[in-house]
Design a protein around this motif. Sequence first.
Motif, PDB file in Angstrom:
ATOM      1  N   GLU A 234     -10.259   1.420  -3.576  1.00 18.26           N
ATOM      2  CA  GLU A 234     -10.311   2.270  -2.388  1.00 18.26           C
ATOM      3  C   GLU A 234      -8.986   3.035  -2.215  1.00 18.26           C
ATOM      4  O   GLU A 234      -8.979   4.210  -1.855  1.00 18.26           O
ATOM      5  N   ALA A 235      -7.887   2.356  -2.478  1.00 17.08           N
ATOM      6  CA  ALA A 235      -6.586   3.013  -2.360  1.00 17.08           C
ATOM      7  C   ALA A 235      -6.475   4.167  -3.351  1.00 17.08           C
ATOM      8  O   ALA A 235      -5.932   5.225  -3.038  1.00 17.08           O
TER       9      ALA A 235
ATOM     10  N   ILE B  92      -5.376   1.460   4.515  1.00 17.80           N
ATOM     11  CA  ILE B  92      -5.661   0.554   3.396  1.00 17.80           C
ATOM     12  C   ILE B  92      -5.021  -0.812   3.643  1.00 17.80           C
ATOM     13  O   ILE B  92      -5.651  -1.853   3.457  1.00 17.80           O
TER      14      ILE B  92
ATOM     15  N   LEU C 272      -2.533   0.512  -4.504  1.00 16.52           N
ATOM     16  CA  LEU C 272      -2.215  -0.761  -3.877  1.00 16.52           C
ATOM     17  C   LEU C 272      -1.631  -1.633  -4.981  1.00 16.52           C
ATOM     18  O   LEU C 272      -2.257  -1.832  -6.009  1.00 16.52           O
TER      19      LEU C 272
ATOM     20  N   GLU D 125     -11.249  -4.688  -4.888  1.00 15.83           N
ATOM     21  CA  GLU D 125     -11.978  -3.772  -4.017  1.00 15.83           C
ATOM     22  C   GLU D 125     -11.014  -2.770  -3.362  1.00 15.83           C
ATOM     23  O   GLU D 125     -11.219  -1.560  -3.419  1.00 15.83           O
ATOM     24  N   LEU D 126      -9.953  -3.290  -2.774  1.00 13.83           N
ATOM     25  CA  LEU D 126      -9.034  -2.417  -2.040  1.00 13.83           C
ATOM     26  C   LEU D 126      -8.196  -1.522  -2.969  1.00 13.83           C
ATOM     27  O   LEU D 126      -7.832  -0.413  -2.596  1.00 13.83           O
TER      28      LEU D 126
ATOM     29  N   LYS E 135      -6.956  -2.681   6.265  1.00 13.61           N
ATOM     30  CA  LYS E 135      -8.245  -3.142   5.764  1.00 13.61           C
ATOM     31  C   LYS E 135      -8.054  -4.356   4.845  1.00 13.61           C
ATOM     32  O   LYS E 135      -8.822  -5.316   4.896  1.00 13.61           O
ATOM     33  N   LEU E 136      -7.017  -4.304   4.055  1.00 10.97           N
ATOM     34  CA  LEU E 136      -6.691  -5.424   3.176  1.00 10.97           C
ATOM     35  C   LEU E 136      -6.413  -6.669   4.013  1.00 10.97           C
ATOM     36  O   LEU E 136      -6.924  -7.756   3.744  1.00 10.97           O
TER      37      LEU E 136
ATOM     38  N   TYR F 188      -8.462  -7.874  -3.782  1.00 13.65           N
ATOM     39  CA  TYR F 188      -7.512  -6.900  -4.331  1.00 13.65           C
ATOM     40  C   TYR F 188      -8.229  -5.811  -5.123  1.00 13.65           C
ATOM     41  O   TYR F 188      -7.933  -4.628  -4.966  1.00 13.65           O
TER      42      TYR F 188
ATOM     43  N   ARG G  37      -9.667  -8.064   5.299  1.00 10.19           N
ATOM     44  CA  ARG G  37     -10.418  -8.742   4.237  1.00 10.19           C
ATOM     45  C   ARG G  37      -9.809 -10.105   3.907  1.00 10.19           C
ATOM     46  O   ARG G  37     -10.515 -11.078   3.710  1.00 10.19           O
TER      47      ARG G  37
ATOM     48  N   SER H  28       0.855  -1.184   0.000  1.00  9.46           N
ATOM     49  CA  SER H  28       0.000   0.000   0.000  1.00  9.46           C
ATOM     50  C   SER H  28       0.892   1.235   0.000  1.00  9.46           C
ATOM     51  O   SER H  28       1.828   1.333   0.790  1.00  9.46           O
TER      52      SER H  28
END
Length: 815
Positions: free
Chosen positions: A797-798, A734, A805, A793-794, A737-738, A791, A741, A723
């Motif tokens: 978000e990143a 991030i 990410l 999703e994040l 959160k990863l 991956y 998940r 990240s």
Amino acid sequence: MSSKRFAEVIVEVKSSGVDRPFHYEVPEAMRDRVHIGTRVLVPFGPRRLEGYIVGLAEAADVTKTKAILEVLDDEPPLTPDLVELASWLSERYLCTRAASVQALLPSGMRAKASTKLQLVDEPPAVTPGSLEAELLHTLQESPNRTKEQLIAEHPRWRSILREWTAKGILKESYQVKQGAQMKTVVYLTCAVQGESFQSALAELGRAKKQKEVLAYLFDQGEPVLMKAVLSELNASTATLKPLVEKGYVQKELREVLRDPYGIEHGRLEQPLPLTPLQRSAYDQIAAAVASEKPETFLLHGVTGSGKTEVYLQAIASCVQQGRQAIMLVPEISLTPQMVERFKKRFGDAVAVMHSRLSAGEKFDEWRRIRQGDVTIVVGARSAIFAPFRSIGLMIIDEEHEASYKQDDHPKYLAREVAMYRGRQHGATVVLGSATPALETRWWAHQGQIGLLEMSDRVLGQNLPKVRVVDMRNELQEGNRSMFSSSLKQGIEKRLEKGEQIILFLNRRGFATFVLCRSCGYVARCRECEIPLTYHKARGLEQLRCHYCGYAERMPHVCPDCGGDHVRHFGTGTQRVEEELNRVFTGVNVIRMDVDTTSGKGSHADLLQRFRNREAQILLGTQMIAKGLDFPNVTLVGVISADTSLFVPDFRAAERTFQLLTQVAGRAGRHQLPGEVIVQSYNPQHYAVQFAKQQDYDRFFQHEIRVRYGVHNPPFCELTAFTSVNVNEDESLRIARKLEERLRNAFGGREDVTLLGTSPAPLSRLQGKYRFNVVLKYGRFKQVAEQIRSVYQELAQEAQKAGGYLSIDVNAQMIL
Ligand code: ADP
Ligand code: ZN
């Protein structure tokens, strides 16, 4: 053909949100020209983008489709098996299909679409001096200017252009320009024969030079290269012009392929008679190639065992059977000598691919492969994508090299790609090394791939003796210099005898950090937080960051305690050079590191100078560790084995062992016996000890137990997420959160281990904070789906958080 009514197109956009094929209608008139792999221009939202056809169908499962605007190729650049390879790449390395497709093509291939403008109606009425008047004037004066260029020059013209197009004053059409152009040369032919030749000469009267040119061309009787004619007769194009205008001489443009090496190979070299060990390895490879079944071998041969000769003859047998071969070597060993060896054996059948070629050269070599003009390609990593039709053999030399992993998307590992293509083509893969990657050796051990061993040197020379010097003792005995007394004596002895020496430093200026002896302050990069490196050039003392390039002056007062005991420490190549000049007066040293080899060709020049014995000592970093072969070198010194041993990476011991073994292999390859001296503050370390004994097998036995104990590859595979964000909290959020998940997705699974969020070894790079999350698992297939969805999703978000990410499947180095 009705089956070509719709095309599935991968559009060249980076975002993972659009990573799927889109349907387009194929206009009637284009149907003959579209194939799988053809590039097309398509409308995409408000833009026009380039894309690749990956499928053709009778029906589309969507109601509204737009039509393809333009077909960009007559011959599709991608063969169907490459299209298939592209989708495998994106599944294996979790990158977009657009990125995968791009990786398969040379950079010069990428076309640029632009918009051509044409004034159709009466020019519009404009007020003199207004923006409109200026634009109109430009359009009339230079009709070739594209819309994109005009807008780039005057952004305010954009709205006027839109208005005029809407009113029908301007007509738009697309034109596509290839990134790299084909290169052409001019040929001249005499266009007058017999009688008319005589009268032409007569008519030229006193124009002596023109007559000379005409007569020369007449005598040749065939088209001659214009450049050759002009230089041969010392004539100019001005002489030529009237001859062409009068129709006496014809000009003709011919397309040529650039030849980046232009080696004159003359008569081809004959293969050497193989030794029994070489013969046995060769026989098994040749049999596998002939079987047309996919098979992989590890060719484990000590340095000097003659692997290259086995490669050359195996390739010859593959080519004889009408199939093609790919030979990969690390970029750094792709020296002119290496290329020459192939050209001498195979002549024009060889194409060369590496990163120092210009875009045009790459494009030409690529076309020679695609058109079937060559049957062999020698190249660095990306040559594994060579668009051959029927591959029989792929060889990866020095297969353990870290450079076989691409560090940008798709983050592929060359040997995995080779094995996939091997299955597609029924081809044989040979992984060659003196110090194979632990994984490769393990698979061979387990019988998953074949094992070919060559444990003796061809010319019967003994492997060089390796001496390890404990530098702690040197210090105790009052030797404060960077050369132990053994190394110093060794160098002196060689200098007296006129033999040559290679001195090896593990990294450019790696240890040359700056420290205050009073308070312990270490100068670090403001952006990256890694220690700055001391550099001295033309009397200027500077500190530089090796990651981002940041530079500042060497401080003479400590910024922390104000004391004046700031000193630079350690041994960069520059310092060793200074020291060499001080200790051995009058010695000539060639230094090879990133600083001295940045210019095109300088790498080869420096080596040639050393080969010509213009210097006694070659001093350098990694780049001198492999592939070089100097008959007169009898001593190799390693200034410090420690620098690579303490990198925060579980492969550090393996890399150190490989490096030391390879460096040692540089010595005594010929008649003269060789000696190797390794200096270390940790001489008892097993990587150093087994390298000293040149004992790969025992190193392997030891290291494989270590890996088993802590559950590292080859007992699992490992995927790393990083990240990255300028904002430290966001970067950490991030990553956390990863981690959460991934824990939800894999909780309770025995085959999966999660290494939670931690600052990356390079915790701050170019002003951005980096956190890592690492996942270990047994089989990728059993985790791929979950990883992909977490991956994606994040990653989004990143991006929203202003960072990104990244993901590295089967990571080889985690930084
Ligand atoms: P490796 O790549 O395994 O380190 P090389 O291919 O560089 O080894 O070979 C070492 C040396 O042995 C080279 O100088 C090469 O020309 C020579 N050589 C290889 N095979 C033969 C052979 N069959 N007969 C004679 N010399 C050979
Ligand atoms: Zn920096």
